[in-house]
Design a protein around this motif. Sequence first.
Motif, mmCIF file in Angstrom:
data_model
loop_
_atom_site.group_PDB
_atom_site.id
_atom_site.type_symbol
_atom_site.label_atom_id
_atom_site.label_comp_id
_atom_site.label_asym_id
_atom_site.label_seq_id
_atom_site.Cartn_x
_atom_site.Cartn_y
_atom_site.Cartn_z
ATOM 1 N N LEU A 211 0.673 -6.025 -19.286
ATOM 2 C CA LEU A 211 1.136 -7.083 -20.193
ATOM 3 C C LEU A 211 1.213 -6.585 -21.629
ATOM 4 C CD1 LEU A 211 -0.829 -10.196 -18.871
ATOM 5 C CD2 LEU A 211 1.597 -9.695 -18.584
ATOM 6 N N GLN A 212 0.231 -5.803 -22.037
ATOM 7 C CA GLN A 212 0.239 -5.247 -23.394
ATOM 8 C C GLN A 212 1.427 -4.316 -23.580
ATOM 9 O OE1 GLN A 212 -1.031 -6.459 -25.890
ATOM 10 N NE2 GLN A 212 -2.932 -5.436 -26.445
ATOM 11 N N ALA A 213 1.762 -3.534 -22.557
ATOM 12 C CA ALA A 213 2.878 -2.607 -22.661
ATOM 13 C C ALA A 213 4.224 -3.323 -22.674
ATOM 14 C CB ALA A 213 2.831 -1.611 -21.497
ATOM 15 N N ASP B 281 3.326 -10.776 -31.537
ATOM 16 C CA ASP B 281 3.482 -12.228 -31.539
ATOM 17 C C ASP B 281 3.000 -12.803 -30.213
ATOM 18 O OD1 ASP B 281 4.619 -12.065 -34.032
ATOM 19 O OD2 ASP B 281 6.678 -11.999 -33.280
ATOM 20 N N PRO B 282 2.615 -14.071 -30.215
ATOM 21 C CA PRO B 282 2.242 -14.707 -28.944
ATOM 22 C C PRO B 282 3.399 -14.664 -27.948
ATOM 23 C CG PRO B 282 1.570 -16.080 -30.775
ATOM 24 C CD PRO B 282 2.411 -14.973 -31.347
ATOM 25 N N VAL B 283 3.078 -14.418 -26.710
ATOM 26 C CA VAL B 283 4.098 -14.296 -25.678
ATOM 27 C C VAL B 283 3.770 -15.245 -24.532
ATOM 28 C CG1 VAL B 283 2.928 -12.384 -24.505
ATOM 29 C CG2 VAL B 283 5.384 -12.653 -24.246
ATOM 30 N N THR B 284 4.815 -15.822 -23.966
ATOM 31 C CA THR B 284 4.666 -16.699 -22.810
ATOM 32 C C THR B 284 4.751 -15.852 -21.545
ATOM 33 O OG1 THR B 284 5.671 -18.538 -23.995
ATOM 34 C CG2 THR B 284 5.623 -18.687 -21.595
ATOM 35 N N VAL B 285 3.793 -16.052 -20.654
ATOM 36 C CA VAL B 285 3.793 -15.367 -19.364
ATOM 37 C C VAL B 285 4.079 -16.421 -18.302
ATOM 38 C CG1 VAL B 285 2.431 -14.072 -17.698
ATOM 39 C CG2 VAL B 285 2.199 -13.593 -20.129
ATOM 40 N N ILE B 286 5.200 -16.251 -17.615
ATOM 41 C CA ILE B 286 5.571 -17.168 -16.548
ATOM 42 C C ILE B 286 4.962 -16.635 -15.261
ATOM 43 C CG2 ILE B 286 7.463 -18.209 -15.268
ATOM 44 C CD1 ILE B 286 9.174 -17.816 -17.808
ATOM 45 N N ASP C 201 -8.486 -15.361 -10.660
ATOM 46 C CA ASP C 201 -8.681 -13.952 -11.023
ATOM 47 C C ASP C 201 -7.537 -13.442 -11.895
ATOM 48 O OD1 ASP C 201 -11.036 -13.903 -9.611
ATOM 49 O OD2 ASP C 201 -10.154 -12.981 -7.824
ATOM 50 N N ALA C 202 -6.306 -13.836 -11.572
ATOM 51 C CA ALA C 202 -5.153 -13.422 -12.374
ATOM 52 C C ALA C 202 -5.216 -14.026 -13.776
ATOM 53 C CB ALA C 202 -3.848 -13.815 -11.680
ATOM 54 N N LEU C 203 -5.602 -15.293 -13.880
ATOM 55 C CA LEU C 203 -5.691 -15.931 -15.196
ATOM 56 C C LEU C 203 -6.804 -15.325 -16.041
ATOM 57 C CD1 LEU C 203 -5.098 -19.650 -14.181
ATOM 58 C CD2 LEU C 203 -3.549 -18.182 -15.460
ATOM 59 N N VAL C 204 -7.930 -14.996 -15.410
ATOM 60 C CA VAL C 204 -9.023 -14.356 -16.148
ATOM 61 C C VAL C 204 -8.591 -12.972 -16.624
ATOM 62 C CG1 VAL C 204 -11.337 -13.371 -15.867
ATOM 63 C CG2 VAL C 204 -10.861 -15.676 -15.065
ATOM 64 N N SER C 205 -7.832 -12.258 -15.804
ATOM 65 C CA SER C 205 -7.338 -10.941 -16.199
ATOM 66 C C SER C 205 -6.343 -11.054 -17.359
ATOM 67 C CB SER C 205 -6.686 -10.266 -14.994
ATOM 68 O OG SER C 205 -6.264 -8.978 -15.320
ATOM 69 N N MET C 206 -5.515 -12.104 -17.343
ATOM 70 C CA MET C 206 -4.554 -12.315 -18.433
ATOM 71 C C MET C 206 -5.257 -12.697 -19.729
ATOM 72 S SD MET C 206 -1.413 -14.438 -16.930
ATOM 73 C CE MET C 206 -0.702 -14.021 -15.372
ATOM 74 N N GLY D 154 -3.117 -13.490 -27.365
ATOM 75 C CA GLY D 154 -1.810 -14.089 -27.627
ATOM 76 C C GLY D 154 -0.975 -14.345 -26.394
ATOM 77 N N VAL D 155 -1.560 -14.390 -25.221
ATOM 78 C CA VAL D 155 -0.827 -14.659 -23.986
ATOM 79 C C VAL D 155 -0.983 -16.125 -23.632
ATOM 80 C CG1 VAL D 155 -0.797 -14.218 -21.509
ATOM 81 C CG2 VAL D 155 -0.985 -12.324 -23.080
#
Length: 128
Positions: A82-84, A90-95, A109-114, A119-120
């Motif tokens: 995600l960082q790459a 800037d804040p980014v939206t992750v769908i 687990d995926a949300l904790v990893s995000m 800024g996600v």
Amino acid sequence: MRSARRRRRLSMTSLIDVIFLLLLFFMLTSTFSKFSQVELVSSGTSGATQASQTPPIFVQLTPDALFVNARATTLETLPLRLQADRASDDPVTVILALKGEVTAQRLTDALVSMRQVEGVRPVILGTS
């Protein structure tokens, strides 16, 4: 001739004491799970008021795989990916799209990893 013996009643006090001690032992030696909280924000409240110039990142979560912008990754490398894929700080939206029978634990687990990436803002789509 048989001697007439009188039967004594059994005392329940000893049995209750042993059961209480066993219960106390198992309660003190067992481990309790530590629950964590994942904060979710409704997509209708903040997404409609702020127009972002940063393109969103698309994450697809299946029961046994994880894809970030159509590239396979794992939960451990998800924050790095995600960082790459961010264009700027800037804040980014992750769908986050769920596909198949994804369990609640896998989604958490995926949300904790995000959450490790600053800024996600995750937006969760339903299963397809």
